[in-house]
Scaffold this motif. Sequence first.
Motif, PDB file in Angstrom:
ATOM      1  N   ASP A   3      -2.373  13.751 -19.487  1.00 57.93           N
ATOM      2  CA  ASP A   3      -2.745  15.104 -19.095  1.00 57.93           C
ATOM      3  C   ASP A   3      -3.800  15.618 -20.062  1.00 57.93           C
ATOM      4  N   ILE A   5      -5.739  19.050 -21.293  1.00 54.29           N
ATOM      5  CA  ILE A   5      -5.679  20.501 -21.322  1.00 54.29           C
ATOM      6  C   ILE A   5      -6.983  20.993 -21.924  1.00 54.29           C
ATOM      7  N   ALA A  22      -2.717  15.542 -23.860  1.00 54.19           N
ATOM      8  CA  ALA A  22      -1.300  15.761 -24.163  1.00 54.19           C
ATOM      9  C   ALA A  22      -0.580  14.417 -24.220  1.00 54.19           C
ATOM     10  N   VAL A  27       2.732  15.769 -28.108  1.00 53.85           N
ATOM     11  CA  VAL A  27       3.854  16.568 -27.615  1.00 53.85           C
ATOM     12  C   VAL A  27       5.014  16.489 -28.600  1.00 53.85           C
ATOM     13  N   ALA A 104       0.437  25.301 -24.398  1.00 56.66           N
ATOM     14  CA  ALA A 104      -0.423  24.612 -23.430  1.00 56.66           C
ATOM     15  C   ALA A 104      -0.147  23.110 -23.454  1.00 56.66           C
ATOM     16  N   ILE A 105       0.062  22.565 -24.633  1.00 52.39           N
ATOM     17  CA  ILE A 105       0.290  21.124 -24.767  1.00 52.39           C
ATOM     18  C   ILE A 105       1.619  20.704 -24.165  1.00 52.39           C
ATOM     19  N   HIS A 107       3.087  22.244 -21.856  1.00 51.35           N
ATOM     20  CA  HIS A 107       3.076  22.735 -20.477  1.00 51.35           C
ATOM     21  C   HIS A 107       4.115  23.808 -20.205  1.00 51.35           C
ATOM     22  N   SER A 108       4.407  24.602 -21.216  1.00 52.98           N
ATOM     23  CA  SER A 108       5.342  25.694 -20.989  1.00 52.98           C
ATOM     24  C   SER A 108       4.744  26.711 -20.032  1.00 52.98           C
ATOM     25  N   GLU A 109       3.454  26.937 -20.168  1.00 48.70           N
ATOM     26  CA  GLU A 109       2.765  27.849 -19.262  1.00 48.70           C
ATOM     27  C   GLU A 109       1.293  27.522 -19.321  1.00 48.70           C
ATOM     28  N   ASP A 110       0.749  27.054 -18.222  1.00 51.46           N
ATOM     29  CA  ASP A 110      -0.646  26.625 -18.175  1.00 51.46           C
ATOM     30  C   ASP A 110      -1.619  27.733 -18.566  1.00 51.46           C
ATOM     31  N   ALA A 113      -3.374  28.255 -22.145  1.00 52.66           N
ATOM     32  CA  ALA A 113      -4.524  27.521 -22.655  1.00 52.66           C
ATOM     33  C   ALA A 113      -5.755  28.415 -22.698  1.00 52.66           C
TER      34      ALA A 113
END
Length: 132
Positions: A3, A5, A22, A27, A104-105, A107-110, A113
């Motif tokens: 992924d 980001i 990521a 992570v 962002a890394i 992916h808690s909430e896009d 970023a």
Amino acid sequence: MSDIIKIAVPELGLRKPREVVAKNKTVRRVWALQLQEVKLAQIQDEAMTSDEDAIKAYESVIKMLDDNEEFLVEVLKLTDKQKDALEELSQSEFARLNARVQMAIIHSEDSLAVSDEQAEPDTDPKLSDANA
């Protein structure tokens, strides 16, 4: 395939978003930093009964700050000038930037970023004043 980001950090002079991959190791590092923060909170919640306890707490805070700064420098591939700008951020600015990148890394909430400056406000302040 990893992924990717895109993270813009205008407060450090990064106008063009940096691409951060990521990878599992990145992570894992984010989760290790999160764990370190939880442990620090636990230390701070405990009653400090001696100078040794206070020293341990202060050393933990310094280590956490250093580790988070090192993480941002490596992940964002900051130049010396950008590292200096990172050092000049206030504690709250640093914390917001660090949280934005880490979230962002993992992916808690896009939307995290996107930089704070790029984010649109939730409400119109003019409307809030009119309704008060």
